[in-house]
Design an enzyme around this catalytic site. Structure first.
Site, PDB file in Angstrom:
ATOM      1  N   GLY A  55      -2.842   2.085  -6.758  1.00 42.79           N
ATOM      2  CA  GLY A  55      -4.269   2.381  -6.861  1.00 42.79           C
ATOM      3  C   GLY A  55      -4.975   1.325  -7.690  1.00 42.79           C
ATOM      4  O   GLY A  55      -4.334   0.551  -8.406  1.00 42.79           O
ATOM      5  N   CYS A  82       3.796   0.927  -8.199  1.00 41.80           N
ATOM      6  CA  CYS A  82       2.716   0.196  -8.857  1.00 41.80           C
ATOM      7  C   CYS A  82       1.956   1.137  -9.806  1.00 41.80           C
ATOM      8  O   CYS A  82       2.504   1.553 -10.822  1.00 41.80           O
ATOM      9  CB  CYS A  82       1.809  -0.450  -7.814  1.00 41.80           C
ATOM     10  N   TYR A  83       0.710   1.517  -9.503  1.00 42.57           N
ATOM     11  CA  TYR A  83      -0.014   2.451 -10.369  1.00 42.57           C
ATOM     12  C   TYR A  83       0.772   3.745 -10.527  1.00 42.57           C
ATOM     13  O   TYR A  83       0.800   4.340 -11.606  1.00 42.57           O
ATOM     14  CB  TYR A  83      -1.404   2.751  -9.800  1.00 42.57           C
ATOM     15  N   HIS A 172       5.320  -3.374  -4.242  1.00 46.58           N
ATOM     16  CA  HIS A 172       5.015  -2.514  -3.093  1.00 46.58           C
ATOM     17  C   HIS A 172       6.103  -2.663  -2.027  1.00 46.58           C
ATOM     18  O   HIS A 172       6.121  -3.649  -1.283  1.00 46.58           O
ATOM     19  CB  HIS A 172       3.652  -2.885  -2.503  1.00 46.58           C
ATOM     20  N   GLU A 174       6.326  -0.940   0.644  1.00 50.60           N
ATOM     21  CA  GLU A 174       5.812  -0.555   1.955  1.00 50.60           C
ATOM     22  C   GLU A 174       5.263  -1.718   2.771  1.00 50.60           C
ATOM     23  O   GLU A 174       5.074  -1.594   3.982  1.00 50.60           O
ATOM     24  CB  GLU A 174       4.738   0.531   1.805  1.00 50.60           C
ATOM     25  N   ASP A 230      -6.119   8.060  23.203  1.00 48.82           N
ATOM     26  CA  ASP A 230      -6.171   9.245  22.336  1.00 48.82           C
ATOM     27  C   ASP A 230      -6.598  10.495  23.109  1.00 48.82           C
ATOM     28  O   ASP A 230      -5.952  11.547  23.023  1.00 48.82           O
ATOM     29  CB  ASP A 230      -7.128   9.005  21.163  1.00 48.82           C
ATOM     30  N   LYS A 372      -1.652   5.785  15.402  1.00 50.03           N
ATOM     31  CA  LYS A 372      -1.905   5.290  16.758  1.00 50.03           C
ATOM     32  C   LYS A 372      -0.614   4.969  17.508  1.00 50.03           C
ATOM     33  O   LYS A 372      -0.459   5.327  18.678  1.00 50.03           O
ATOM     34  CB  LYS A 372      -2.788   4.034  16.698  1.00 50.03           C
TER      35      LYS A 372
END
Length: 517
Positions: A55, A82-83, A172, A174, A230, A372
């Site tokens: 964050g 991180c945060y 991070h 990710e 979608d 998606k």
């Protein structure tokens, strides 16, 4: 019940990537803003583990976001990123301070110890590339924690409390720039938390069908098809759940790609035997758009006219109890994000512009838990054809915003539709269509001088756009081979009477947008 992991969001721009990585390894997860997590919500969600996101705030500032006490009380494994790591350490008795040396971008972490998080991924003595984005750093560990990794700007880059199963990463995992980050996350979910990794699209499909049946009961459902993936997947899934209780309306506003309305109608009528109304309202839309040039005005006219036509067609069908929408998980996240953070509410999602309130129908949103790429996987599961599942994103206002700075006429739409079809046909033939996020042609508001045969021409110019992206938030132009661009340009000019010049748009986003209007 499928194992679940809760991601507590502190406003990081890449929180969604955590969720994507976990789902790719077969673990169902959801993102909840930190200020909406409490004992009741945790008990209802029943996570096997909790991940604390990064964050933009500083733990050292008054009023900084805090980890809810209920997270600690849940007694499940925690991973702070991180945060999230800083908040974890600060709230458990450690200390965080502004760093003398900030780390943004690639960094190297020295592995100094072992823990369950690193098992079979990194070993003591190794030096590993990671992606950092921090100014503050942990300078004193809480009781029970030990350091197992450090970097130049973060002495406690990896910390572990194996007894409580609490872990923290200053980097991070990710993002793709941390090469082994996915393996670290998998270690946390599978090895530390004991998740089975059994969440699959087949399982989701069965659960979604059961949920739709329970929600809808004997009610009638109305779905507006747009031609996009979608709405197509939404309709196919609901039809599997409630059959003839579903009716679909495809409003052909005359602004769709070549043959698109007919293809959608053919698939849903012939393959799925779904009750479908194809409403040709192209004359009505073109009349409403006559003389309009401003792009926002065009959007508002198209949106309002769509609602009117959809409402009329719904009345002819006898109305419905539910309205189906293809809302996706990123839409949900953006609509309920961390207050005041960089991911603060970007948009509220009503795919048909306020229609639910006007028509007094309840919403059915069966895709609201999916990203998606997961929707495309589900589409294949449901038997939708590949050319529909893989179709590039298409804007709600359709081709109207690909004729920038000029009045929309049937002649211009036909020119653009034909040029666009040639472009996409050539991309497919070259095997590049699936590697591109979005590709389309634009009819420019200029005419240029040309020579065809021995005659002078004065016709429209056309621009081609092709971008690569993962989420549409940022994008870069795709470096199409010049030989291919030349072949496309040659075909467009020779086969589309009214266009005599073709250009290629190499603008990234930002500073440009993907669409031209």
């Amino acid at each position: 019940m499928t194992d679940r992991v809760l991601i507590v969001d502190f406003g990081s721009q890449v929180t969604q990537l955590i969720a994507r990585r976990l789902r790719e390894s077969g673990v169902y997860c959801e993102i909840h803003p930190y200020d909406r997590v409490n004992a009741a919500s945790l008990a209802e969600f029943a996570p096997k583990a909790v991940i604390l996101s990064g964050g933009p705030a500083s733990v050292t500032e008054p009023g900084a976001p805090r980890i809810p006490q209920a997270v600690f009380d849940a007694g499940v494994p925690l991973l702070g990123i991180c945060y999230g790591q800083q908040a974890l350490c600060a709230q458990l008795g450690g200390r965080v301070a502004p760093g003398d040396q900030r780390e943004f971008g690639r960094a190297v972490v020295d592995i100094t110890g072992e823990c369950a998080l690193l098992q079979d991924v990194w070993s003591p003595g190794g030096r590993e590339t990671v992606w950092m984005s921090h100014g503050d750093r942990v300078v004193e560990l809480p009781p029970g924690f030990r350091s197992v990794g450090s970097s130049e700007g973060a002495p406690f880059a990896i910390v572990a409390d194996d007894r409580r199963r609490y872990y923290g990463l200053m980097f991070h995992p990710e993002v793709v720039h941390t090469p082994h980050g996915v393996a670290l996350l998998r270690n946390f979910t599978h090895r530390v938390a004991g998740c089975s990794g059994d969440w699959t699209m087949t399982a989701f499909r069965a659960q979604a069908v059961e949920h739709i049946r329970k929600q809808v009961g004997r009610g009638r459902v109305l779905c507006g098809l747009s031609g996009g993936v979608d709405s197509a997947v939404t309709a196919a899934l609901i039809h599997e759940a409630v059959g003839n209780q579903l009716s679909c309306v495809l409003v052909d506003h005359g602004l769709m790609r070549k043959g698109e309305a007919e293809q959608v109608a053919r698939v849903f009528r012939d393959r799925f035997n779904i009750r479908l109304v194809l409403a040709d309202a192209s004359d009505r839309f073109l009349a409403a758009l006559a003389g309009r040039i401003d792009p926002e005005e065009k959007r508002k006219i198209i949106g309002a006219t769509f609602i009117d036509v959809f409402e009329e067609e719904a009345a002819k069908l006898g109305g419905a109890d539910f309205l189906a929408q293809g809302t996706l998980y990123p839409d949900v996240i953006e609509s309920v994000s961390v207050a005041g953070g960089p991911s603060a509410t970007i948009k509220s999602h009503h795919n048909v512009g306020g229609l639910p309130a006007r028509m007094n129908m309840r919403l059915v949103e069966p895709l609201r838990e999916l990203f998606k790429d997961e929707v495309r996987v589900l589409g294949r599961e449901l038997g939708l054809p590949d050319d529909m599942v893989k179709r590039h994103p298409f804007p709600g206002p359709g081709l109207a915003i690909r004729i920038p700075g000029q009045e929309i006429t049937r002649e211009k739409l036909d020119l653009l539709r034909h040029a666009d079809a040639i472009y996409l046909e050539e991309l497919r033939a070259a095997g590049l269509y699936d590697a591109i996020w979005q590709a389309f042609a634009v009819l420019l508001p200029v005419r240029t001088v040309g020579v065809m045969g021995d005659a002078r021409t004065y016709d429209y110019a056309c621009a081609l756009r092709a971008v690569t992206s993962t989420d549409g938030m940022t994008a870069d132009f795709h470096p199409l081979p010049h030989e291919l661009l030349g072949r496309i340009a040659n075909r467009i000019i020779n086969e589309t009477r009214g266009i005599n010049r073709v250009t290629y748009d190499i603008t990234s986003k930002p500073p440009g947008t993907i669409e031209w209007e």
